[in-house]
Design a protein around this motif. Sequence first.
Motif, short mmCIF file in Angstrom:
data_model
loop_
_atom_site.label_atom_id
_atom_site.label_comp_id
_atom_site.label_asym_id
_atom_site.label_seq_id
_atom_site.Cartn_x
_atom_site.Cartn_y
_atom_site.Cartn_z
N PHE A 1 14.87 5.23 -0.85
CA PHE A 1 14.37 3.86 -0.99
C PHE A 1 14.69 3.33 -2.39
N ARG A 2 14.44 4.15 -3.39
CA ARG A 2 14.71 3.75 -4.78
C ARG A 2 16.21 3.50 -4.99
N THR A 3 17.03 4.42 -4.44
CA THR A 3 18.48 4.26 -4.62
C THR A 3 18.95 2.95 -3.99
N ASN B 1 8.36 14.54 4.22
CA ASN B 1 9.63 13.91 3.81
C ASN B 1 9.44 12.85 2.72
N PHE B 2 8.20 12.65 2.27
CA PHE B 2 7.93 11.49 1.40
C PHE B 2 8.84 11.42 0.18
N ASP B 3 9.04 12.54 -0.50
CA ASP B 3 9.86 12.51 -1.72
C ASP B 3 11.29 12.06 -1.40
N ALA B 4 11.81 12.57 -0.29
CA ALA B 4 13.18 12.21 0.10
C ALA B 4 13.25 10.73 0.49
N VAL C 1 15.46 3.54 6.64
CA VAL C 1 14.75 4.57 5.88
C VAL C 1 13.78 5.25 6.84
N ASP C 2 13.68 6.57 6.74
CA ASP C 2 12.76 7.30 7.63
C ASP C 2 11.31 6.87 7.39
N LEU C 3 10.53 6.95 8.45
CA LEU C 3 9.10 6.71 8.30
C LEU C 3 8.53 7.85 7.45
N PRO C 4 7.78 7.52 6.40
CA PRO C 4 7.32 8.60 5.51
C PRO C 4 6.20 9.44 6.11
N ASP C 5 6.22 10.73 5.79
CA ASP C 5 5.08 11.60 6.08
C ASP C 5 4.94 12.57 4.91
N LYS D 1 0.91 6.88 6.66
CA LYS D 1 -0.18 6.74 5.70
C LYS D 1 -0.03 5.55 4.76
N ALA D 2 -1.18 4.96 4.46
CA ALA D 2 -1.21 3.82 3.53
C ALA D 2 -0.68 4.22 2.15
N VAL D 3 -1.01 5.43 1.67
CA VAL D 3 -0.55 5.79 0.31
C VAL D 3 0.97 5.82 0.23
N HIS D 4 1.62 6.24 1.31
CA HIS D 4 3.08 6.28 1.29
C HIS D 4 3.66 4.87 1.26
N LEU D 5 3.16 4.03 2.15
CA LEU D 5 3.66 2.65 2.18
C LEU D 5 3.35 1.95 0.86
#
Length: 422
Positions: A187-189, A179-182, A172-176, A215-219
């Motif tokens: 991740f959910r799928t 790209n967070f929604d993608a 899974v890509d590192l979130p920023d 970011k902590a909020v993404h993780l």
Amino acid sequence: MNLSERDQRVIWHPFTQHQTASPAIGLVSGEGAILRDENGRDYIDAISSWWTNLFGHAHPQIGARVKQQLDTLEHAIFAGFTHAPAVEVAEKLLGLLPAQQQKVFFSDNGSTSVEVAIKMAIQYWYNLGTPRTTLIAFEGAYHGDTFGAMSVGARGVFNQPFESLLFEVAAVDLPDDDNFDAVMARFRTLIDSGTVAAFIYEPLVQGSAGMRMYKAVHLEAMLRYAREKRVLCIADEVFTGFGRTGKLFASDYLDTKPDMYCISKGITGGFLPLGLTTCTRDIYDAFLSDDKLKTLFHGHSYTGNLLACAAATASLDVLSASAPMREDLAARQQAAAARLQSHPQLRNVRQLGTIVAFEVHTHGGGYFHQLRDILYEGCIRRGVLLRPLGNTLYVLPPYCITAEQLDKVYAVIEEVLAELTL
Ligand SMILES: Cc1ncc(COP(=O)(O)O)c(C=O)c1O
């Protein structure tokens, strides 16, 4: 023949292309942030010797504890036997982690702490009678150089010859922010497939990938979803542990706690190799059975080594008194990062706790870019040990580095940058 020459005749070094590498520098002593070579030259260890050395070289308190242990008992089998240094390390470490962390499994380094976590996670589901074998990991991850650890790491130059032998992992890509929604959707799928055993991640900073911070909020959102669906979460804190990121553990920035921690590097203050994997009671309980097949059949000859455990107990004592020193270094690092922001040759200057990292601007990049060697050699010549990851430079010194030494590190970086003709 000096040390360096004798070395060249008999030693094969890690991560080293000996065809082109300069001869290894022969070290004879160290003190604080300084390493001294056989010719009496000093080097500021601005990377804490591969991120292990938290409190300085030859730290007297840690050294004294190891010496004391040497006269009592050096090593003993760790199956069927136990000893005070191991029990103390486990007690002290669990005292620093969230209360749901209840058991400590000993091994020998960061890679083995990850191997153990992977095996615990897979066998947890096996023992429950509902096998799951998929692991989720981040793109760019680095979790070590053994086969399991390589498998959950990014595919690339370090493991290319072995790629066909590595087991498949859902990356899974590192979130920023972009790209967070993608990332979250993928991740959910993956998790909704019901086959995912565990999600392994380097919390907030991917070290070897080039000090990539996220970011902590993404993780937090990812962990919350994983926990909701009972996917085990494995925090690889091998690099980020023990104050490196400004809190004791990077996971302390998050409300959702992992099911397992992988611990190594700083646990002994950089004195001796030790790996630890901690887990919840729920995971441990899944291995309790009259059925011997449910045992975690994993161990190493030197598991629970008394000298390493003694070093760790002393290092954890030093850690508990080190908050002012860490905060002071973090403040100096923040100031240094602020100064570098406007440097015309630098991009993406970032800082978290005691870590500062940035990219040196070039045309073209990549780990093998010649810039890496130019930066490394330029700093070494001036008495500063920095080990760029491609064109990413990072400064990550022992917490005890003096203001003067840290100033020298940044002055040397500026000098080397000024010399660049790329
Ligand atoms: C996050 C992380 N995990 C695991 C490892 C592997 O540790 P070791 O080199 O002790 O095997 C490293 C090493 O850099 C690391 O940074």
